[in-house]
Design a protein around this motif. Sequence first.
Motif, mmCIF file in Angstrom:
data_model
loop_
_atom_site.group_PDB
_atom_site.id
_atom_site.type_symbol
_atom_site.label_atom_id
_atom_site.label_comp_id
_atom_site.label_asym_id
_atom_site.label_seq_id
_atom_site.Cartn_x
_atom_site.Cartn_y
_atom_site.Cartn_z
ATOM 1 N N ASP A 98 0.874 -1.176 0.000
ATOM 2 C CA ASP A 98 0.000 0.000 0.000
ATOM 3 C C ASP A 98 0.909 1.223 0.000
ATOM 4 O OD1 ASP A 98 -2.204 1.414 2.571
ATOM 5 O OD2 ASP A 98 -1.637 2.144 0.589
ATOM 6 N N TYR A 106 -7.445 -3.202 4.337
ATOM 7 C CA TYR A 106 -8.490 -3.150 3.321
ATOM 8 C C TYR A 106 -7.886 -3.447 1.958
ATOM 9 C CZ TYR A 106 -11.081 -0.846 7.040
ATOM 10 O OH TYR A 106 -11.674 -0.564 8.237
ATOM 11 N N LEU A 107 -8.379 -4.475 1.298
ATOM 12 C CA LEU A 107 -7.814 -4.914 0.020
ATOM 13 C C LEU A 107 -7.710 -3.775 -0.988
ATOM 14 C CD1 LEU A 107 -8.653 -7.763 1.228
ATOM 15 C CD2 LEU A 107 -9.006 -8.444 -1.165
ATOM 16 N N ARG A 108 -8.740 -2.940 -1.011
ATOM 17 C CA ARG A 108 -8.797 -1.903 -2.041
ATOM 18 C C ARG A 108 -7.676 -0.868 -1.891
ATOM 19 N NH1 ARG A 108 -12.941 -0.834 1.568
ATOM 20 N NH2 ARG A 108 -12.821 1.162 2.642
ATOM 21 N N GLU A 109 -7.028 -0.841 -0.735
ATOM 22 C CA GLU A 109 -5.980 0.144 -0.494
ATOM 23 C C GLU A 109 -4.601 -0.362 -0.874
ATOM 24 O OE1 GLU A 109 -6.627 1.148 3.584
ATOM 25 O OE2 GLU A 109 -8.245 2.563 3.107
ATOM 26 N N TYR A 110 -4.524 -1.597 -1.349
ATOM 27 C CA TYR A 110 -3.243 -2.171 -1.723
ATOM 28 C C TYR A 110 -3.077 -2.116 -3.237
ATOM 29 C CZ TYR A 110 -2.233 -3.362 3.007
ATOM 30 O OH TYR A 110 -1.946 -3.260 4.345
ATOM 31 N N ASP A 111 -1.917 -1.591 -3.631
ATOM 32 C CA ASP A 111 -1.697 -1.247 -5.031
ATOM 33 C C ASP A 111 -0.937 -2.320 -5.811
ATOM 34 O OD1 ASP A 111 -0.984 1.459 -3.167
ATOM 35 O OD2 ASP A 111 -2.538 1.705 -4.708
#
Length: 123
Positions: A98, A106-111
């Motif tokens: 991230d 939170y999965l969505r915060e990992y790039d």
Amino acid sequence: VQLQASGGGLVQAGGSLRLSCAASGFTSDDYSIGWFREAPGKEREGVACISRSDGMTFYRDSVKGRLTISSDNAKNTVYLQMNNLKPEDTAVYYCAADVSDHKALYLREYDYWGQGTQVTVSS
């Protein structure tokens, strides 16, 4: 950014494993590395994360006391020490980065994501 996870394997219940995540390509120290897992038929879930900037850690409640995340900044490697493993820990484990350093799972915060490593715990 590149992430390389390793260290999975087959272990009996109560045993231990240490996963490693070799990370490279970051342009600053403001990022978090998280470990996630995905069991067959289940959604991917966060397990633990650590911030490179301040070393803050965060764990999923169900793994507290059994799993420990740590980092060796000189080696650019993050570890997940897993003790007293249970069959329900069986999953493919992924490390992720991230680059906004949210210090959360939170999965969505990992790039960026590495390839997974299989952990199988037999009963």
